[in-house]
Write a protein that holds these residues in place. Structure first.
Motif, PDB file in Angstrom:
ATOM      1  N   ALA A  93       0.838  -1.209   0.000  1.00 25.81           N
ATOM      2  CA  ALA A  93       0.000   0.000   0.000  1.00 25.81           C
ATOM      3  C   ALA A  93       0.871   1.257   0.000  1.00 25.81           C
ATOM      4  O   ALA A  93       0.565   2.233  -0.696  1.00 25.81           O
ATOM      5  CB  ALA A  93      -0.935  -0.002   1.207  1.00 25.81           C
ATOM      6  N   GLU A  94       1.950   1.234   0.750  1.00 26.22           N
ATOM      7  CA  GLU A  94       2.863   2.375   0.779  1.00 26.22           C
ATOM      8  C   GLU A  94       3.566   2.536  -0.563  1.00 26.22           C
ATOM      9  O   GLU A  94       3.740   3.654  -1.063  1.00 26.22           O
ATOM     10  CB  GLU A  94       3.887   2.226   1.900  1.00 26.22           C
ATOM     11  CG  GLU A  94       4.966   3.279   1.921  1.00 26.22           C
ATOM     12  CD  GLU A  94       4.456   4.712   2.088  1.00 26.22           C
ATOM     13  OE1 GLU A  94       5.225   5.640   1.795  1.00 26.22           O
ATOM     14  OE2 GLU A  94       3.299   4.916   2.492  1.00 26.22           O
ATOM     15  N   ARG A  95       3.960   1.438  -1.163  1.00 17.45           N
ATOM     16  CA  ARG A  95       4.608   1.510  -2.472  1.00 17.45           C
ATOM     17  C   ARG A  95       3.651   2.065  -3.518  1.00 17.45           C
ATOM     18  O   ARG A  95       4.040   2.884  -4.355  1.00 17.45           O
ATOM     19  CB  ARG A  95       5.131   0.125  -2.873  1.00 17.45           C
ATOM     20  CG  ARG A  95       6.295  -0.281  -1.987  1.00 17.45           C
ATOM     21  CD  ARG A  95       6.793  -1.698  -2.213  1.00 17.45           C
ATOM     22  NE  ARG A  95       6.961  -2.024  -3.595  1.00 17.45           N
ATOM     23  CZ  ARG A  95       6.557  -3.189  -4.130  1.00 17.45           C
ATOM     24  NH1 ARG A  95       5.978  -4.099  -3.399  1.00 17.45           N
ATOM     25  NH2 ARG A  95       6.755  -3.427  -5.401  1.00 17.45           N
ATOM     26  N   ARG A 136       1.153   4.120  -2.910  1.00 22.28           N
ATOM     27  CA  ARG A 136       1.017   5.540  -2.607  1.00 22.28           C
ATOM     28  C   ARG A 136       2.187   6.332  -3.181  1.00 22.28           C
ATOM     29  O   ARG A 136       2.006   7.387  -3.776  1.00 22.28           O
ATOM     30  CB  ARG A 136       0.942   5.756  -1.087  1.00 22.28           C
ATOM     31  CG  ARG A 136       0.658   7.203  -0.688  1.00 22.28           C
ATOM     32  CD  ARG A 136       0.973   7.468   0.776  1.00 22.28           C
ATOM     33  NE  ARG A 136       2.392   7.377   1.070  1.00 22.28           N
ATOM     34  CZ  ARG A 136       3.312   8.296   0.739  1.00 22.28           C
ATOM     35  NH1 ARG A 136       2.976   9.375   0.064  1.00 22.28           N
ATOM     36  NH2 ARG A 136       4.569   8.125   1.077  1.00 22.28           N
ATOM     37  N   ARG A 137       3.391   5.809  -3.049  1.00 24.75           N
ATOM     38  CA  ARG A 137       4.580   6.477  -3.595  1.00 24.75           C
ATOM     39  C   ARG A 137       4.512   6.586  -5.112  1.00 24.75           C
ATOM     40  O   ARG A 137       4.881   7.608  -5.686  1.00 24.75           O
ATOM     41  CB  ARG A 137       5.847   5.727  -3.181  1.00 24.75           C
ATOM     42  CG  ARG A 137       6.132   5.778  -1.692  1.00 24.75           C
ATOM     43  CD  ARG A 137       7.309   4.900  -1.349  1.00 24.75           C
ATOM     44  NE  ARG A 137       7.456   4.761   0.088  1.00 24.75           N
ATOM     45  CZ  ARG A 137       8.305   3.911   0.671  1.00 24.75           C
ATOM     46  NH1 ARG A 137       9.078   3.120  -0.075  1.00 24.75           N
ATOM     47  NH2 ARG A 137       8.382   3.850   1.981  1.00 24.75           N
ATOM     48  N   THR A 143       9.177   0.976   4.570  1.00 23.89           N
ATOM     49  CA  THR A 143       7.791   1.419   4.647  1.00 23.89           C
ATOM     50  C   THR A 143       7.675   2.766   5.363  1.00 23.89           C
ATOM     51  O   THR A 143       7.002   3.665   4.889  1.00 23.89           O
ATOM     52  CB  THR A 143       6.908   0.373   5.363  1.00 23.89           C
ATOM     53  OG1 THR A 143       6.966  -0.846   4.648  1.00 23.89           O
ATOM     54  CG2 THR A 143       5.466   0.849   5.477  1.00 23.89           C
ATOM     55  N   GLN A 159       0.786   4.796 -11.853  1.00 21.21           N
ATOM     56  CA  GLN A 159      -0.046   3.815 -11.175  1.00 21.21           C
ATOM     57  C   GLN A 159       0.369   2.432 -11.639  1.00 21.21           C
ATOM     58  O   GLN A 159       0.548   2.202 -12.826  1.00 21.21           O
ATOM     59  CB  GLN A 159      -1.518   4.045 -11.460  1.00 21.21           C
ATOM     60  CG  GLN A 159      -2.060   5.284 -10.782  1.00 21.21           C
ATOM     61  CD  GLN A 159      -3.566   5.380 -10.935  1.00 21.21           C
ATOM     62  OE1 GLN A 159      -4.137   4.884 -11.891  1.00 21.21           O
ATOM     63  NE2 GLN A 159      -4.201   6.016  -9.983  1.00 21.21           N
ATOM     64  N   VAL A 163       1.823   6.701  -7.006  1.00 21.71           N
ATOM     65  CA  VAL A 163       0.822   7.714  -7.352  1.00 21.71           C
ATOM     66  C   VAL A 163       1.417   9.106  -7.164  1.00 21.71           C
ATOM     67  O   VAL A 163       1.217   9.990  -8.001  1.00 21.71           O
ATOM     68  CB  VAL A 163      -0.459   7.533  -6.506  1.00 21.71           C
ATOM     69  CG1 VAL A 163      -1.387   8.732  -6.646  1.00 21.71           C
ATOM     70  CG2 VAL A 163      -1.176   6.252  -6.909  1.00 21.71           C
ATOM     71  N   ALA A 164       2.174   9.309  -6.091  1.00 20.46           N
ATOM     72  CA  ALA A 164       2.819  10.603  -5.855  1.00 20.46           C
ATOM     73  C   ALA A 164       3.807  10.945  -6.962  1.00 20.46           C
ATOM     74  O   ALA A 164       4.076  12.117  -7.230  1.00 20.46           O
ATOM     75  CB  ALA A 164       3.513  10.603  -4.493  1.00 20.46           C
TER      76      ALA A 164
END
Length: 68
Positions: A25-27, A29-30, A67, A37, A32-33
């Motif tokens: 999930a953190e990866r 999010r990164r 993480t 995607q 997307v930032a």
């Protein structure tokens, strides 16, 4: 140098090898930032089950959870 098989295939005898991992999930999010995607879990599944140079933490490498 970084890559999914650098420490296991490209430079298996390097003096220092690190295996970076993070919560999917953190990866995501990164990514997307960064404006991208990916299907992180599907990519990991495909990479870890491929016949040639599968994604794995090689023996002797230092695993680091990035993480947080």
């Amino acid at each position: 140098m970084e890559g999914r098989d650098i420490g296991s295939v490209i430079f298996p005898d390097a003096d220092f090898r690190f295996f970076l991992q993070a919560d999917p999930a953190e990866r995501a999010r990164r990514r997307v930032a960064q404006g991208q995607q990916d299907a992180i879990q599907e990519r990991d599944r495909l990479d870890s089950t491929r016949k040639t140079s599968p994604l794995t933490c090689p023996p002797g490498a230092t695993a680091i959870d990035s993480t947080h």
